[in-house]
Structures are given as structure tokens and as C-alpha cells.
Design a protein around this motif. Structure first.
Motif, PDB file in Angstrom:
ATOM      1  N   LEU A 345      -3.017  -3.243  38.153  1.00  0.00           N
ATOM      2  CA  LEU A 345      -4.175  -2.571  37.575  1.00  0.00           C
ATOM      3  C   LEU A 345      -5.196  -2.204  38.638  1.00  0.00           C
ATOM      4  O   LEU A 345      -5.863  -1.164  38.542  1.00  0.00           O
ATOM      5  N   THR A 346      -5.328  -3.040  39.669  1.00  0.00           N
ATOM      6  CA  THR A 346      -6.243  -2.713  40.757  1.00  0.00           C
ATOM      7  C   THR A 346      -5.812  -1.425  41.446  1.00  0.00           C
ATOM      8  O   THR A 346      -6.645  -0.639  41.922  1.00  0.00           O
ATOM      9  N   GLY A 347      -4.487  -1.177  41.476  1.00  0.00           N
ATOM     10  CA  GLY A 347      -3.987   0.042  42.104  1.00  0.00           C
ATOM     11  C   GLY A 347      -4.484   1.309  41.450  1.00  0.00           C
ATOM     12  O   GLY A 347      -4.552   2.359  42.106  1.00  0.00           O
ATOM     13  N   VAL A 348      -4.840   1.240  40.154  1.00  0.00           N
ATOM     14  CA  VAL A 348      -5.353   2.443  39.488  1.00  0.00           C
ATOM     15  C   VAL A 348      -6.825   2.321  39.093  1.00  0.00           C
ATOM     16  O   VAL A 348      -7.553   3.314  39.087  1.00  0.00           O
ATOM     17  N   PHE A 349      -7.287   1.103  38.776  1.00  0.00           N
ATOM     18  CA  PHE A 349      -8.675   0.941  38.343  1.00  0.00           C
ATOM     19  C   PHE A 349      -9.598   0.511  39.484  1.00  0.00           C
ATOM     20  O   PHE A 349     -10.805   0.418  39.307  1.00  0.00           O
ATOM     21  N   GLY A 350      -9.029   0.234  40.656  1.00  0.00           N
ATOM     22  CA  GLY A 350      -9.849  -0.069  41.819  1.00  0.00           C
ATOM     23  C   GLY A 350     -10.608  -1.373  41.694  1.00  0.00           C
ATOM     24  O   GLY A 350     -10.140  -2.349  41.097  1.00  0.00           O
ATOM     25  N   ASP A 351     -11.818  -1.385  42.254  1.00  0.00           N
ATOM     26  CA  ASP A 351     -12.628  -2.599  42.295  1.00  0.00           C
ATOM     27  C   ASP A 351     -13.156  -3.019  40.934  1.00  0.00           C
ATOM     28  O   ASP A 351     -13.778  -4.077  40.818  1.00  0.00           O
ATOM     29  N   ASP A 352     -12.941  -2.195  39.916  1.00  0.00           N
ATOM     30  CA  ASP A 352     -13.430  -2.552  38.580  1.00  0.00           C
ATOM     31  C   ASP A 352     -12.476  -3.482  37.839  1.00  0.00           C
ATOM     32  O   ASP A 352     -12.667  -3.749  36.655  1.00  0.00           O
ATOM     33  N   VAL A 353     -11.446  -3.975  38.493  1.00  0.00           N
ATOM     34  CA  VAL A 353     -10.618  -5.047  37.917  1.00  0.00           C
ATOM     35  C   VAL A 353     -11.256  -6.363  38.313  1.00  0.00           C
ATOM     36  O   VAL A 353     -11.352  -6.691  39.495  1.00  0.00           O
ATOM     37  N   VAL A 354     -11.743  -7.110  37.329  1.00  0.00           N
ATOM     38  CA  VAL A 354     -12.503  -8.330  37.606  1.00  0.00           C
ATOM     39  C   VAL A 354     -11.849  -9.526  36.927  1.00  0.00           C
ATOM     40  O   VAL A 354     -11.182  -9.401  35.907  1.00  0.00           O
ATOM     41  N   ALA A 355     -12.041 -10.690  37.532  1.00  0.00           N
ATOM     42  CA  ALA A 355     -11.552 -11.953  36.973  1.00  0.00           C
ATOM     43  C   ALA A 355     -12.751 -12.846  36.718  1.00  0.00           C
ATOM     44  O   ALA A 355     -13.320 -13.419  37.649  1.00  0.00           O
TER      45      ALA A 355
END
Length: 429
Positions: A345-355
Motif C-alpha cells: 500500500l505504501t507503494g501507491v499511497f506513499g507516506d499516508d500509510v500509517v500504523a
């Protein structure tokens, strides 16, 4: 990513995600109009848990144009199998049911549907939790995967599950998929995925390893008193007064019985009694919902709740009956599988993937798939509202609010991207 300050911030966010998706071979633009229209149709005609028959039919119609085998599963669910050579098997779950709410979004495709409940009352029905987005996104994902077969190998199983809101849909689907007629057509999974909308800006994805969603339990409490005339209360045993006292005292369960460093939430969600202002009824009924993560905290909450209810009943000279309505275990995201999904998901949503550091106090019967199947499972959240809505002092409405309105176009599109990217990443590994 840009969050506010310009009128184009939402378009900028979405465009960046779609550009990265296209670079990686995931381009849902060709089906965007069809899937969005399908979503609007689902939103316009919602159905309550266990009655999703039109939704079941609509899903079949939307999948009929793809090379996908599908079959009705449970009275109102559907399973779809997309085979593409040898390889792992991924199950992806989408829930399909709506909520008993009268919609207040003002959307041109807003629901005006009403349904009758088992008690004879009639309620408005609305997709206020985004299950229409989940369903449309999974249909779009399957059609996208069918179109891009050169990029992956294996089998994808779409689980269109009814009755998530009651906590009983997952177990019913699993029973039929493992023991019923579909079992011979549906291979066991190596991993199970699900995604769920949340009231966050478009482009935001929340993916946490370990405990992600809470354990939810609920009970129906029936308070039996003795009816009478409002002018002669001393000859009655008023269940409303008793029940009201119970509701008030239940607020001490979390504040006085649970360790402050442990999470617990207790809510009384319904309260029904009486028919006329000058009649003391014989019965009052209310429901209680509790959310926890740790089993020992759940036990404290239940034991304290029962002690309070029994004590209040004795004090007021009434009797009570406590019936469990639902018991949905907490959702646990397998850490290794979650890391793989987060990378995808980071590959398409970038830095907006959060944990997030802590799990959420919501619940979902998706938890049963990992427990029953004995395989890794991952569920993640994705934002579905325009970034501009978060510029003001008041945040936009959240799930289960009659005003909750995912972005009519981008929410579904990004749902297709997220599901497709997670699946293809696994089936290319």
C-alpha cells in the motif's frame, strides 16, 4: 501530502495515488465510471443484515461481464472465484449490509428505503458504515484483476458477506464455504484480506500489526416490573425507574471497575418502554455494548455489569433477564502479513500509510476468518472523505452517523486500488 489550503488538495492527493498505481500496472480508470455507478446504486438501495437479496443480485450482475465463477452463498451472500494459473490463494472479504438509520446526507443518490424490523417497527435504512464502498471496491478489484492477468498468478476469492453488523455473517459464510455446496469450488486460502472505510482524508491508509480492532460484546436486558396507572405508582413496580437507575449506574463500570491503564468502553445504545404517558408499563428493555481488547478486562466488565443489574433489580423489586446478543472477538493482524500489505500500500499511497500505536475500539466479525481457517489475516482502514472537510473546526461525520458520506467517486476508486495492490503484491511474491 497536501492536506488543506487549496481547493484542489483532494484532487492532488488522489491524482498522486492513481499516478503511482498506473506506474505499477494498476489502472482502474477504464472501469471507474461503471464501478462508481454501481456504488451509487448500492447506496441508493441498502438492505439490513440478513436481507441483502437485491445486493446479492446486483453483485452477480456486476461480475457477469468478467471471467469469474460466482455462486450465492448463505441466503443473501455471494462468493466469487477468479482463477489464473498456479499459485497461492487469497480471500478478500467485503461486507454488504446496511444500518437502520434514516439518511441525512442530502446526496442525489441518498437512500429513501425503509424496512420492517422483527418487532414490527419500520425504520429508515442507510449505508452509514461504507459497506457499499467495500462491496463496489471488491467488484472493481476482481474485474481489474481479470483484465490484468499477465501480472499475477494464483486464485482470488471474493467473499461478499452479509450480516457483519450483527456479528453473525462471517461464521455463516465460513460454515457454507467449508461445509456446504460451494466448498468444492472454493479453495482454502493462504491469507485473508479485508478493508474498511474510515472518516479520514482520501489517501490515508491505516494498517497496524497485532490487535487492530476490539472485542465487542452486547446484551439485551429485559426489566420486568408490574404495570399500573400513572396516578397510583405505589401499586406498581415501575420498570422504567429501575431500568433508568441501571443505565446510570452502569456508567461506573469503566470509571470504577476497570484499571485506568486498560481500554474499555460501555454504551447503552437502545432503551424502550411504555406506550402512553399515563400508563406505567410492565416491562422495559435496553441494550448494552462493551468494547475491550484483553480477555481479563472483558471478564471484569461483564461481571461488574451483571452485579450492578442484579443489585439494582433487587433494590427496585423487579426481575431481569440478560441475554447475550453478540460476541465478536478482537481482530488480530498477522505481523508478517501486515508488513507485506503495508509495503504494497505504501507503494501507491506513499507516506499516508500509517500504523497507529494503539488499536481501534471498533469491532468486525472479520476476526473469525483467521480463527476458523487458521491462516494469517489482515484488515486495514482507508480514508474516504475530501481533505477540505478537515479544514474547519468540526470534523466531518463518522461511521454510523446518518450524515456520513464517502466521496462519491474517489472513495471507490481508491478502494479498488488498495485491494488490487495488496492482492497482486502477494500473488507476485
Amino acid at each position: 501530502m497536501e492536506r488543506s489550503g487549496t481547493a484542489t488538495s483532494t484532487d492532488t492527493i488522489v491524482a498522486a495515488v492513481l499516478d503511482r498505481a498506473a506506474e505499477q500496472g494498476i489502472d482502474p480508470a477504464w472501469l471507474k465510471d461503471e464501478v462508481v455507478e454501481f456504488y451509487r446504486d448500492l447506496h441508493r438501495y441498502p438492505e439490513l443484515s440478513g436481507t441483502e437479496y437485491r445486493t446479492q443480485w446486483a453483485i452477480g450482475e456486476a461480475l457477469a461481464v468478467a471471467d469469474v465463477w460466482f455462486q450465492e452463498c448463505t441466503p443473501s451472500g455471494l462468493v466469487a472465484v477468479l482463477r489464473n494459473g498456479p499459485g497461492p490463494v487469497v480471500w478478500v472479504r467485503a461486507d454488504t449490509d446496511a444500518l437502520p438509520l434514516t439518511e441525512q446526507t442530502g446526496l442525489p443518490y441518498a437512500s429513501t428505503v425503509t424496512q420492517e424490523l422483527p418487532d414490527g417497527s419500520v425504520v429508515g435504512v442507510m449505508h452509514a458504515c461504507g459497506h457499499d464502498v467495500h462491496t463496489a471496491a471488491l467488484v472493481g478489484c476482481l474485474r481489474q484483476l481479470d483484465r490484468e492477468r499477465d501480472g499475477w498468478s494464483g486464485t482470488v476469492v471474493g467473499i461478499f458477506q452479509p450480516a457483519e453488523e450483527t456479528g453473525r455473517g462471517a461464521l455463516a459464510m465460513l460454515d457454507e464455504l467449508l461445509n456446504g455446496e460451494p466448498a468444492e469450488h472454493v479453495p482454502r486460502p493462504d491469507v485473508v484480506y479485508a478493508q474498511h472505510v474510515t472518516s479520514a482524508p482520501l489517501g490515508r491508509v491505516v494498517c497496524r500489526p497485532g490487535w487492530f480492532l476490539s472485542h465487542q460484546r452486547s446484551w439485551r436486558v429485559t426489566v420486568q416490573g408490574r404495570g399500573g396507572h400513572a396516578s397510583r405508582p405505589h401499586l406498581a413496580r415501575d420498570p422504567i425507574v429501575a431500568a433508568a437507575s441501571m443505565v446510570g449506574t452502569l456508567q461506573t463500570v469503566v470509571s470504577r471497575a476497570v484499571d485506568p491503564f486498560r481500554m474499555a468502553v460501555l454504551t447503552v445504545g437502545t432503551f424502550h418502554a411504555g406506550t402512553k404517558e399515563n400508563i406505567i408499563p410492565a416491562e422495559a428493555v435496553f441494550t448494552v455494548s462493551a468494547r475491550t481488547y484483553e480477555p481479563e478486562v472483558s471478564q471484569v466488565v461483564e461481571e461488574t455489569m451483571r452485579r450492578i443489574l442484579e443489585g439494582e433489580a433487587a433494590a427496585h423489586g423487579v426481575s431481569i433477564r440478560i441475554e447475550e446478543v453478540s460476541d465478536i472477538p478482537a481482530c488480530y493482524n498477522d505481523p508478517a502479513a501486515t508488513s507485506q500489505v503495508a509495503d504494497a500500500l505504501t507503494g501507491v499511497f506513499g507516506d499516508d500509510v500509517v500504523a497507529p500505536p494503539d488499536p481501534f475500539p471498533a469491532a468486525d466479525d472479520f476476526c473469525h476468518y483467521a480463527r476458523v481457517l487458521g491462516v494469517p489475516a489482515v484488515i486495514w482502514n482507508f480514508g474516504v472523505q475530501a481533505a477540505e472537510l478537515f479544514d474547519g473546526d468540526e470534523p466531518p461525520p463518522r461511521n454510523h452517523d446518518a450524515r456520513f458520506a464517502p466521496h462519491p467517486e474517489h472513495a471507490v476508486t481508491l478502494g479498488v486500488v488498495a485491494a488490487t495492490r495488496a492482492v497482486t503484491n502477494y500473488l507476485r511474491s
